[in-house]
Write an enzyme that holds these catalytic residues in place. Structure first.
Site, mmCIF file in Angstrom:
data_model
loop_
_atom_site.group_PDB
_atom_site.id
_atom_site.type_symbol
_atom_site.label_atom_id
_atom_site.label_comp_id
_atom_site.label_asym_id
_atom_site.label_seq_id
_atom_site.Cartn_x
_atom_site.Cartn_y
_atom_site.Cartn_z
ATOM 1 N N LYS A 38 0.864 -1.191 0.000
ATOM 2 C CA LYS A 38 0.000 0.000 0.000
ATOM 3 C C LYS A 38 0.891 1.227 0.000
ATOM 4 C CE LYS A 38 -4.491 0.702 0.340
ATOM 5 N NZ LYS A 38 -5.504 -0.289 -0.101
HETATM 6 N N1 GLU Z 1 -7.316 0.078 -3.187
HETATM 7 C C1 GLU Z 1 -8.062 -1.114 -3.491
HETATM 8 C C2 GLU Z 1 -8.068 -2.043 -2.302
HETATM 9 O O1 GLU Z 1 -7.842 -1.639 -1.175
HETATM 10 C C3 GLU Z 1 -7.606 -1.765 -4.772
HETATM 11 C C4 GLU Z 1 -6.192 -2.236 -4.772
HETATM 12 C C5 GLU Z 1 -5.687 -2.738 -6.122
HETATM 13 O O2 GLU Z 1 -6.461 -2.826 -7.059
HETATM 14 O O3 GLU Z 1 -4.497 -3.028 -6.181
HETATM 15 O O4 GLU Z 1 -8.368 -3.198 -2.412
#
Ligand code: GLU
Length: 442
Positions: A137
């Site tokens: 993240k």
């Molecule tokens: N931000 C989204 C999540 O928390 C999508 C993450 C992604 O597609 O890599 O799942």
């Protein structure tokens, strides 16, 4: 210092995603998400007898600590010539099952512990739904509504430059999260492309024009409603009513998916306020209103909601805003029988216990909102193939993949007599642990 506030514009789906850009949601109270996620992991690995199964292999530690933490600052020139400093993060949690994967969050309250927790959830989420990715993240401590579009673009490009050696189509693939959208992904792709030849797959959630996948922007909301429909069947709910907290990308697409399946949404809110209509809200008309005004407030087909939406009398609650929305303090106010978590971490660990005792079924974030990263995976596959799929194919595959994961979780929950959240962690950790052992540690 003069600050420029600009509304974000884009395609219809992006508009929903980022509307309300003049105000950013704040959390009800500080929560330590990272402590919550670590203590849940410790609880599960204990139940799984992981240490006894793989003695002295330090497997538990792999879940508790990220592989790599990147913290840096960037200096960005504002439109008036002054220079501001921004704190930037990327946490790569685990890549046992595939390259690091996870969104980038722009929010004034972003901090390292939060990004670590969100990265850990990505590892668990991708394993649970069986996609060949690990977890990561990123985030920038910024209120994106306080920057002009040009300032935001400069910030995104600086952030990308800071991560050039860490992200990449085969190493770590960012995506949108709170405060970012396909527009930011296009800038990351473009900046990365200046420095590397193979670049298309460096991010997912891109606009269709630069290699995005059809169905990606609606995927999280669509996936949520798939799991919700399964749970409605399991609980035997008749003509259920829904309340939705948050009307950004996830909440608005979940609302549209409910409407498409004939499920009545009675109440919704956003950072500006809430509305309700106990005859059901006309969701397509509401989305149009939000596209025009930037908020659900003032929609003519509903009344103003004065109370906390968490307490709204409905069968199903969809928390689609930020983490920590339902805490031990307000959990007793919940009247719904089913909660489907659209946001990451909307129910704190304490609140989870209270709600379980109240007999509320919770479909946890790592399952319920996995539609986003599932379709991100399809986007990666399409980028690698250079062959692009029709929306129906994307949605059919998403439906099949998330339904299978839901069934595995509900079977495990029944078999072990544990919550869906614990069952999800159990399945995911077991899968990763087995892969760690097979790969060896020499
Ligand atoms: N931000 C989204 C999540 O928390 C999508 C993450 C992604 O597609 O890599 O799942």
């Amino acid at each position: 210092m003069t600050r420029v506030i600009e509304n974000i514009t884009g395609s219809a789906a992006e508009t929903i995603e980022t509307k309300g850009a003049a105000k950013v949601a704040t959390r009800p109270k500080p929560t330590n998400l990272y402590e919550d996620v670590r203590s849940l992991i410790l609880d599960i690995v204990d139940k799984m007898h992981l240490e006894e199964r793989y003695p002295r292999q330090n497997i538990v530690q792999r879940f508790l600590e990220p592989d790599k933490v990147i913290v840096f600052t960037v200096y960005v020139q504002r439109d008036n010539g002054s220079v501001d400093i921004f704190e930037c993060y990327r946490v790569q949690h685990d890549d046992t099952l595939g390259c690091y994967k996870g969104g980038i969050r722009f929010h004034p309250e972003v901090n390292l512990d939060e990004v670590k927790a969100l990265a850990t959830w990505m590892t668990i989420k991708t394993a649970l739904v069986d996609i060949p990715f690990g977890g990561a993240k990123g985030g920038i401590k910024v209120d994106p509504t306080k920057l002009s579009v040009a300032e935001l673009e400069r910030l995104v490009r600086k952030y990308t430059q800071g991560l050039l050696n860490d992200i990449g189509p085969a190493s770590d693939i960012p995506a949108p999260d709170v405060g970012t959208s396909s527009r930011e992904m296009a800038w990351i792709y473009d900046e990365y492309r200046k420095h590397r030849t193979v670049a298309r797959g460096v991010v997912t959630g891109k606009p269709i024009e630069v290699g995005g996948s059809l169905g990606r922007s609606a995927a999280t909301g669509n996936g949520m409603v798939c799991t919700m429909m399964q749970a409605i069947k399991d609980l035997g709910l008749k003509d259920p009513t829904v309340a939705i907290q948050g009307f950004g990308n996830v909440g608005s697409h979940a609302a549209l998916a409910c409407a498409a399946r004939g499920i009545t949404v009675d109440a919704v809110n956003d950072v500006y306020g809430g509305i309700y209509n106990n005859q059901g809200i006309n969701i397509p008309a509401l989305v149009q209103h939000v596209n025009q005004t930037g908020s659900v407030v003032g929609f003519s087909g509903a009344d103003k909601l004065l109370d906390d939406i968490i307490a709204y009398p409905c069968d199903i609650l969809l928390p689609c805003a930020l983490e920590g929305a339902i805490t031990a303090e307000n959990a007793h106010m919940v009247q719904a029988r089913l909660i489907v978590e659209g946001a990451n971490g909307p129910v704190t660990l304490d609140a989870d216990d209270v709600l379980n005792d109240m007999g509320v079924l919770i479909i946890p974030d790592i399952l319920a909102n996995s539609g986003g990263v599932i379709v991100s995976y399809y986007e990666t596959v399409q980028n690698r193939q250079g062959l692009y799929w029709e929306e129906k194919k994307v949605n059919d595959l998403l439906y099949r993949q998330i339904t299978k994961a839901y069934q595995q979780v509900s079977n495990m929950a029944r078999k072990q007599n544990i919550s869906y959240r614990k069952a999800s962690y159990y399945l995911a950790i077991d899968k990763i642990a087995r892969a760690i052992i097979m790969r060896g540690a020499q």
